[in-house]
Design a protein around this motif. Sequence first.
Motif, PDB file in Angstrom:
ATOM      1  N   TRP A 139     -25.734 -43.861 -58.818  1.00 27.39           N
ATOM      2  CA  TRP A 139     -25.961 -43.088 -60.028  1.00 27.39           C
ATOM      3  C   TRP A 139     -25.932 -41.585 -59.730  1.00 27.39           C
ATOM      4  O   TRP A 139     -25.333 -40.804 -60.467  1.00 27.39           O
ATOM      5  CB  TRP A 139     -27.282 -43.476 -60.690  1.00 27.39           C
ATOM      6  CG  TRP A 139     -27.693 -42.519 -61.771  1.00 27.39           C
ATOM      7  CD1 TRP A 139     -28.809 -41.739 -61.802  1.00 27.39           C
ATOM      8  CD2 TRP A 139     -26.975 -42.223 -62.978  1.00 27.39           C
ATOM      9  NE1 TRP A 139     -28.846 -40.977 -62.943  1.00 27.39           N
ATOM     10  CE2 TRP A 139     -27.715 -41.263 -63.687  1.00 27.39           C
ATOM     11  CE3 TRP A 139     -25.773 -42.666 -63.524  1.00 27.39           C
ATOM     12  CZ2 TRP A 139     -27.316 -40.727 -64.911  1.00 27.39           C
ATOM     13  CZ3 TRP A 139     -25.360 -42.145 -64.748  1.00 27.39           C
ATOM     14  CH2 TRP A 139     -26.122 -41.196 -65.427  1.00 27.39           C
ATOM     15  N   GLY A 140     -26.570 -41.168 -58.641  1.00 25.38           N
ATOM     16  CA  GLY A 140     -26.530 -39.758 -58.280  1.00 25.38           C
ATOM     17  C   GLY A 140     -25.117 -39.274 -58.054  1.00 25.38           C
ATOM     18  O   GLY A 140     -24.743 -38.159 -58.454  1.00 25.38           O
ATOM     19  N   THR A 141     -24.291 -40.104 -57.415  1.00 27.61           N
ATOM     20  CA  THR A 141     -22.885 -39.764 -57.212  1.00 27.61           C
ATOM     21  C   THR A 141     -22.172 -39.638 -58.551  1.00 27.61           C
ATOM     22  O   THR A 141     -21.408 -38.689 -58.781  1.00 27.61           O
ATOM     23  CB  THR A 141     -22.195 -40.845 -56.355  1.00 27.61           C
ATOM     24  OG1 THR A 141     -22.892 -40.988 -55.118  1.00 27.61           O
ATOM     25  CG2 THR A 141     -20.745 -40.477 -56.074  1.00 27.61           C
ATOM     26  N   ALA A 142     -22.423 -40.591 -59.451  1.00 29.99           N
ATOM     27  CA  ALA A 142     -21.753 -40.595 -60.751  1.00 29.99           C
ATOM     28  C   ALA A 142     -22.112 -39.371 -61.569  1.00 29.99           C
ATOM     29  O   ALA A 142     -21.242 -38.739 -62.192  1.00 29.99           O
ATOM     30  CB  ALA A 142     -22.104 -41.867 -61.515  1.00 29.99           C
ATOM     31  N   LEU A 143     -23.394 -39.005 -61.588  1.00 24.93           N
ATOM     32  CA  LEU A 143     -23.798 -37.848 -62.386  1.00 24.93           C
ATOM     33  C   LEU A 143     -23.282 -36.550 -61.766  1.00 24.93           C
ATOM     34  O   LEU A 143     -22.894 -35.627 -62.486  1.00 24.93           O
ATOM     35  CB  LEU A 143     -25.314 -37.802 -62.545  1.00 24.93           C
ATOM     36  CG  LEU A 143     -25.793 -36.800 -63.596  1.00 24.93           C
ATOM     37  CD1 LEU A 143     -25.338 -37.216 -64.998  1.00 24.93           C
ATOM     38  CD2 LEU A 143     -27.310 -36.641 -63.579  1.00 24.93           C
ATOM     39  N   SER A 144     -23.244 -36.479 -60.437  1.00 29.73           N
ATOM     40  CA  SER A 144     -22.673 -35.298 -59.788  1.00 29.73           C
ATOM     41  C   SER A 144     -21.199 -35.151 -60.149  1.00 29.73           C
ATOM     42  O   SER A 144     -20.727 -34.040 -60.432  1.00 29.73           O
ATOM     43  CB  SER A 144     -22.842 -35.397 -58.269  1.00 29.73           C
ATOM     44  OG  SER A 144     -24.198 -35.436 -57.910  1.00 29.73           O
ATOM     45  N   PHE A 145     -20.468 -36.256 -60.154  1.00 31.67           N
ATOM     46  CA  PHE A 145     -19.066 -36.232 -60.583  1.00 31.67           C
ATOM     47  C   PHE A 145     -18.956 -35.764 -62.026  1.00 31.67           C
ATOM     48  O   PHE A 145     -18.148 -34.888 -62.353  1.00 31.67           O
ATOM     49  CB  PHE A 145     -18.447 -37.626 -60.428  1.00 31.67           C
ATOM     50  CG  PHE A 145     -17.298 -37.890 -61.352  1.00 31.67           C
ATOM     51  CD1 PHE A 145     -16.077 -37.253 -61.174  1.00 31.67           C
ATOM     52  CD2 PHE A 145     -17.443 -38.767 -62.427  1.00 31.67           C
ATOM     53  CE1 PHE A 145     -15.013 -37.476 -62.056  1.00 31.67           C
ATOM     54  CE2 PHE A 145     -16.401 -39.001 -63.311  1.00 31.67           C
ATOM     55  CZ  PHE A 145     -15.179 -38.357 -63.118  1.00 31.67           C
ATOM     56  N   ALA A 146     -19.776 -36.341 -62.911  1.00 29.34           N
ATOM     57  CA  ALA A 146     -19.697 -36.000 -64.331  1.00 29.34           C
ATOM     58  C   ALA A 146     -20.025 -34.523 -64.563  1.00 29.34           C
ATOM     59  O   ALA A 146     -19.355 -33.843 -65.352  1.00 29.34           O
ATOM     60  CB  ALA A 146     -20.643 -36.891 -65.131  1.00 29.34           C
ATOM     61  N   MET A 171     -23.585 -36.911 -48.710  1.00 25.97           N
ATOM     62  CA  MET A 171     -22.420 -36.062 -48.452  1.00 25.97           C
ATOM     63  C   MET A 171     -21.505 -35.998 -49.667  1.00 25.97           C
ATOM     64  O   MET A 171     -20.980 -34.941 -50.025  1.00 25.97           O
ATOM     65  CB  MET A 171     -21.654 -36.589 -47.239  1.00 25.97           C
ATOM     66  CG  MET A 171     -22.423 -36.537 -45.939  1.00 25.97           C
ATOM     67  SD  MET A 171     -21.489 -37.303 -44.591  1.00 25.97           S
ATOM     68  CE  MET A 171     -22.767 -37.472 -43.334  1.00 25.97           C
ATOM     69  N   LEU A 172     -21.313 -37.152 -50.327  1.00 25.78           N
ATOM     70  CA  LEU A 172     -20.427 -37.188 -51.486  1.00 25.78           C
ATOM     71  C   LEU A 172     -21.037 -36.406 -52.649  1.00 25.78           C
ATOM     72  O   LEU A 172     -20.338 -35.651 -53.347  1.00 25.78           O
ATOM     73  CB  LEU A 172     -20.147 -38.638 -51.883  1.00 25.78           C
ATOM     74  CG  LEU A 172     -19.121 -38.868 -53.000  1.00 25.78           C
ATOM     75  CD1 LEU A 172     -17.800 -38.171 -52.696  1.00 25.78           C
ATOM     76  CD2 LEU A 172     -18.891 -40.370 -53.199  1.00 25.78           C
ATOM     77  N   ILE A 173     -22.339 -36.588 -52.869  1.00 23.65           N
ATOM     78  CA  ILE A 173     -23.022 -35.843 -53.931  1.00 23.65           C
ATOM     79  C   ILE A 173     -22.906 -34.341 -53.684  1.00 23.65           C
ATOM     80  O   ILE A 173     -22.592 -33.559 -54.599  1.00 23.65           O
ATOM     81  CB  ILE A 173     -24.495 -36.292 -54.027  1.00 23.65           C
ATOM     82  CG1 ILE A 173     -24.578 -37.705 -54.620  1.00 23.65           C
ATOM     83  CG2 ILE A 173     -25.320 -35.308 -54.866  1.00 23.65           C
ATOM     84  CD1 ILE A 173     -25.935 -38.354 -54.502  1.00 23.65           C
ATOM     85  N   ASN A 174     -23.118 -33.920 -52.438  1.00 21.21           N
ATOM     86  CA  ASN A 174     -22.977 -32.501 -52.102  1.00 21.21           C
ATOM     87  C   ASN A 174     -21.545 -32.011 -52.321  1.00 21.21           C
ATOM     88  O   ASN A 174     -21.330 -30.895 -52.804  1.00 21.21           O
ATOM     89  CB  ASN A 174     -23.372 -32.256 -50.643  1.00 21.21           C
ATOM     90  CG  ASN A 174     -24.860 -32.358 -50.372  1.00 21.21           C
ATOM     91  OD1 ASN A 174     -25.280 -32.625 -49.257  1.00 21.21           O
ATOM     92  ND2 ASN A 174     -25.687 -32.159 -51.385  1.00 21.21           N
TER      93      ASN A 174
END
Length: 448
Positions: A139-146, A171-174
Motif C-alpha cells: 500500500w505504501g508503494t501504491a500511494l507513493s506511486f499515485a 527503496m521503491l517508496i523512496n
Amino acid sequence: MLKKIFLPQDQMPTQWYNPMPDLPTPMAPPLNPETMEPLTPEMLAPIFPDSLIAQEMSQERFIDIPEAVLDVYKLWRPSPLVRADRLERAIGAKCKIYYKDESGSPAGSHKPNTAVPQAYYNKLEGVERLATETGAGQWGTALSFACSQYDMECVVYMVKVSYEMKPYRKMLINTYGGTIFASPSEETRTGREMLAKDPDCKGSLGLAISEAVEDAATHDNTKYALGSVLNHVLIHQTITGLEVKKQLEMIDEKVTHLVGCVGGGSNFGGLVLPFLPEKLAGDPVRFIPVEPKACPTLTRGEYRYDFGDMARLTPLVKMHTLGHDFMPAPIHAGGLRYHGDAPIVCNIVDEGLTEPVAYFQTECFEAAKLFLETEGFLPAPETSHAIKGAIEAAKTAGPDDVIVFLYSGHGMLDLASYDAFNQGLLTNFELPQRDIEEALKACPTIEE
C-alpha cells in the motif's frame, strides 16, 4: 484453451460498484467515540477530502470513475484473467481454476486501484501531502506511486517488522519520492509513547494507522489515506470483480467459487462484491475469504464496535475484531496482520454469505511454491493464502465448477521471506484464545 483472457481496454469499467444499497442488513453507522452518536461528514473533514467522505456514505449503486483516474488506470488495466491449468493438473483438480492477475500494476499489487483515485480527489481539493500506514509495503508503494502522478508528497509509516524484513519496499517508496518511517517511530507522540513503553516493539497496522492519522491531524496541508477497510476503498477495488464478470462472459464461464486473502478486506471485497446481487438473488456462488491463523479476525474475532487503530484516534466501527490493542505475531504476510476488517466484508460475513477459513503460514508458502513451480510466477506471501484457499476448494469441486481467486500481488520484493521458508526457518503460530480474550477487554461496550 485460452490461457489468458484480455478484456479490451475500451471495455474497461467506467463506474465502480457500491454494494451498500444492496446489503441485506444496513451497515451499522460509525460512531463518534466521545459521544457514541453516529458520525457526521463534518467529523471526518480534518483527515479526508469531501469527495471521499461522500463516497464513504453514498447510497448510489454505481459511482463514475473520473477520466483522469481512468487515464492512469490504463497504465496497467484491464488486468488479465488467467487459467491456472498447470496448477489444476498438479493437484488433480476436476474443476477449472482461474486467477485475476493484479500483479502487473506499477506497485505490483491491487493497491493502486484505490491509491490513484484517493490521490486524485485529494489533489482536486488542494491537499499537498498524504500520510498513510503500510503493512507489507504494497500500500505504501501504491500511494507513493499515485502521489508521484499528481505531484504530491507522501509519508508512509511502515510496520517495523515488515520494514526490517522488506528493505526493497522502502527503496521503491523512496524512489517514487515518498518518505518512509518504521512504526513505531519518533515522528509522532503515539510512536514515542510506544517506544518508551517497549523499545523493541515490532509494530502493528493498528499502531501505524495511529501514527499516520496523528500526522495528518497535525499538518494543515495533509490528509490521511487508507489502503483497506473503509467503504470508499472497497468501492474503488470493485473494478477487479467488475472486470472478472466481463471476462467470464467472454469465455461463457460461470464462477462457482470466489477466493481472496483477507487482511483489511480490500482485495477480497473488490473481487466478490460485484457478484453480491447475484448471490442474494439465489446464485450459489461461494465467497471464501482466507486469513492467517496467527491473525484470525474473521474466523475467531468478535463482531462488535471497536477502534480501527491502537491509539483510539479513529471512529468506532462495527467489524470483526481481535481488539485494537492486539499485537500480532511477526508472520511474513505483513499485509494480513490487522486486528479488524472492512465493515462491508464483516457485514456479509455476519449474514452468512461467506465461508472464512484460516491457514498456517507454512501451508501457504507451500501452496505458493507449487504455484511457482507450475504457473511460473512468485506470489506475495499475502497472495499465497488465496492460492491455498483455491487449492483446498478444488479438492471438493466438481467438473462443472469454476474457481476464481484474486492474485493480489507478486512476491519479487519478498524474497527474504522465501529464503527463510527455503531454509526451514518459518514457524507456525496459532493465536491462543486467552490472547484474543485479553485484547478484546479493551474494546468499548456499545449498547445497540
